[in-house]
Design a protein around this motif. Sequence first.
Motif, PDB file in Angstrom:
ATOM      1  N   THR A 197      45.943  55.121  44.602  1.00 58.76           N
ATOM      2  CA  THR A 197      44.486  55.032  44.565  1.00 58.76           C
ATOM      3  C   THR A 197      43.983  54.665  45.954  1.00 58.76           C
ATOM      4  O   THR A 197      44.754  54.224  46.815  1.00 58.76           O
ATOM      5  N   ALA A 198      42.663  54.862  46.159  1.00 61.52           N
ATOM      6  CA  ALA A 198      42.085  54.583  47.480  1.00 61.52           C
ATOM      7  C   ALA A 198      42.131  53.097  47.818  1.00 61.52           C
ATOM      8  O   ALA A 198      42.130  52.723  48.993  1.00 61.52           O
ATOM      9  N   VAL A 199      42.155  52.249  46.784  1.00 64.75           N
ATOM     10  CA  VAL A 199      42.210  50.803  46.988  1.00 64.75           C
ATOM     11  C   VAL A 199      43.477  50.279  46.312  1.00 64.75           C
ATOM     12  O   VAL A 199      43.473  49.927  45.136  1.00 64.75           O
ATOM     13  N   PRO A 200      44.611  50.245  47.031  1.00 69.48           N
ATOM     14  CA  PRO A 200      45.859  49.763  46.436  1.00 69.48           C
ATOM     15  C   PRO A 200      45.729  48.317  45.939  1.00 69.48           C
ATOM     16  O   PRO A 200      45.034  47.501  46.548  1.00 69.48           O
ATOM     17  N   VAL A 201      46.394  48.034  44.822  1.00 69.83           N
ATOM     18  CA  VAL A 201      46.320  46.710  44.206  1.00 69.83           C
ATOM     19  C   VAL A 201      47.725  46.242  43.866  1.00 69.83           C
ATOM     20  O   VAL A 201      48.536  46.993  43.331  1.00 69.83           O
ATOM     21  N   LYS A 202      48.007  44.994  44.217  1.00 67.36           N
ATOM     22  CA  LYS A 202      49.259  44.356  43.827  1.00 67.36           C
ATOM     23  C   LYS A 202      48.925  42.927  43.433  1.00 67.36           C
ATOM     24  O   LYS A 202      48.537  42.122  44.281  1.00 67.36           O
ATOM     25  N   THR A 203      49.051  42.621  42.160  1.00 69.50           N
ATOM     26  CA  THR A 203      48.614  41.309  41.680  1.00 69.50           C
ATOM     27  C   THR A 203      49.321  40.961  40.382  1.00 69.50           C
ATOM     28  O   THR A 203      50.038  41.782  39.802  1.00 69.50           O
ATOM     29  N   GLN A 204      49.113  39.735  39.949  1.00 71.41           N
ATOM     30  CA  GLN A 204      49.540  39.283  38.633  1.00 71.41           C
ATOM     31  C   GLN A 204      48.303  39.028  37.786  1.00 71.41           C
ATOM     32  O   GLN A 204      47.307  38.481  38.282  1.00 71.41           O
ATOM     33  N   ALA A 205      48.376  39.445  36.541  1.00 65.42           N
ATOM     34  CA  ALA A 205      47.273  39.221  35.605  1.00 65.42           C
ATOM     35  C   ALA A 205      47.782  38.314  34.495  1.00 65.42           C
ATOM     36  O   ALA A 205      48.585  38.736  33.660  1.00 65.42           O
TER      37      ALA A 205
ATOM     38  N   LEU B  35      41.077  37.598  38.575  1.00 65.33           N
ATOM     39  CA  LEU B  35      41.554  38.874  39.106  1.00 65.33           C
ATOM     40  C   LEU B  35      40.931  39.147  40.474  1.00 65.33           C
ATOM     41  O   LEU B  35      39.769  38.820  40.712  1.00 65.33           O
ATOM     42  N   PRO B  36      41.699  39.742  41.385  1.00 65.42           N
ATOM     43  CA  PRO B  36      41.162  40.032  42.721  1.00 65.42           C
ATOM     44  C   PRO B  36      40.116  41.150  42.668  1.00 65.42           C
ATOM     45  O   PRO B  36      40.055  41.900  41.690  1.00 65.42           O
ATOM     46  N   PRO B  37      39.291  41.281  43.712  1.00 60.26           N
ATOM     47  CA  PRO B  37      38.317  42.375  43.762  1.00 60.26           C
ATOM     48  C   PRO B  37      39.040  43.730  43.729  1.00 60.26           C
ATOM     49  O   PRO B  37      40.152  43.867  44.198  1.00 60.26           O
ATOM     50  N   GLY B  38      38.364  44.701  43.163  1.00 59.50           N
ATOM     51  CA  GLY B  38      38.925  46.051  43.149  1.00 59.50           C
ATOM     52  C   GLY B  38      39.694  46.402  41.907  1.00 59.50           C
ATOM     53  O   GLY B  38      40.177  47.538  41.771  1.00 59.50           O
ATOM     54  N   ILE B  39      39.831  45.457  40.957  1.00 56.58           N
ATOM     55  CA  ILE B  39      40.597  45.738  39.742  1.00 56.58           C
ATOM     56  C   ILE B  39      39.921  45.088  38.541  1.00 56.58           C
ATOM     57  O   ILE B  39      39.386  43.978  38.633  1.00 56.58           O
ATOM     58  N   LEU B  40      39.921  45.790  37.447  1.00 57.89           N
ATOM     59  CA  LEU B  40      39.449  45.275  36.164  1.00 57.89           C
ATOM     60  C   LEU B  40      40.515  45.573  35.121  1.00 57.89           C
ATOM     61  O   LEU B  40      41.167  46.620  35.156  1.00 57.89           O
ATOM     62  N   ILE B  41      40.695  44.638  34.187  1.00 60.54           N
ATOM     63  CA  ILE B  41      41.664  44.826  33.109  1.00 60.54           C
ATOM     64  C   ILE B  41      40.946  44.642  31.780  1.00 60.54           C
ATOM     65  O   ILE B  41      40.174  43.696  31.606  1.00 60.54           O
ATOM     66  N   ASN B  42      41.214  45.554  30.890  1.00 57.92           N
ATOM     67  CA  ASN B  42      40.526  45.539  29.599  1.00 57.92           C
ATOM     68  C   ASN B  42      41.532  45.772  28.477  1.00 57.92           C
ATOM     69  O   ASN B  42      42.528  46.473  28.654  1.00 57.92           O
TER      70      ASN B  42
END
Length: 288
Positions: free
Chosen positions: A105-113, A196-203
């Motif tokens: 994706t244009a905004v790569p994301v690496k995080t823990q939810a 959650l960091p900017p650029g990601i949403l979890i549903n």
Amino acid sequence: HLRLQSFKLSYYNEYKSYLRMVPNEANWFLSAELPVLFEELLKSFDNFKPLLFYLEQPLSPTSTEFSTETIPLSSTLKDDHVKGHIKMKGPLITKTELHVEINNTAVPVKTQACIKEEDQNPWRLNQLGYAANYLFLVKQRCKALSEGCLSSLEKAQEEVDLLLDDLRRCKLQLVLPPQESITLPTRNFSCFSPQLPPGILINFHIKDMKLVLTISCLKSPQDINVKDRYSLPKSAYVDRTIMLNVHWMRDTFDKLTFLQNTIQEISHKLSVFNMPVSHSFTCTPKVC
């Protein structure tokens, strides 16, 4: 022809006798059999405790009435990876440990939810709340019907029809996704710790009796600085969707279907008694 006419007259006499019996049978069914049938149905609502648990006040994630179901998760698509597990207690998501890495994706994301059990701030699936409300209405109607207070078969049929409508609506909550999951991501994000960091949403939502995890990532780097991420249209995100089996949901749906079929049989019996009998068999003698 005479023998045939004799048979018709005999059948006509039997049919008239049957019509004289119908009112008595109908009254007996309304006052005696119908209450017993619905009294027995009330016992089956013990099978729906995980769903009706949603109506408890307060809705406690520490309740010991239900065992916790742990759902493992491992999904890889090209350079995107989602791993971890989700814990559910009845209708609540009490814990998540998700490792999310989205690179395609244009905004790569690496995080823990993470949703932490100790925070006692579970994710509440609104669909299960709606389903529980409809099921509660079904239970209340069954209770009223079991008390034998209906004055007529027509009123009984009306109540049973309303009961079946509520039961269908209850089942649909376990099959169709909510409108909010299609248009905009939900705002129920206070459950996650840390945020959650900017650029990601979890549903999370439900579809086809499965738990659906949707990870939404921004398409454009320019949108990452928008203060209110919820003000962005759905088109600003690209979704990664994962469907997960939840055993008690499927089991609940099957039991709802059995309940629906049983009530449908009662509805058929009522419809037989409610059939008009004025347009009955007629016999016109024919001279040969």
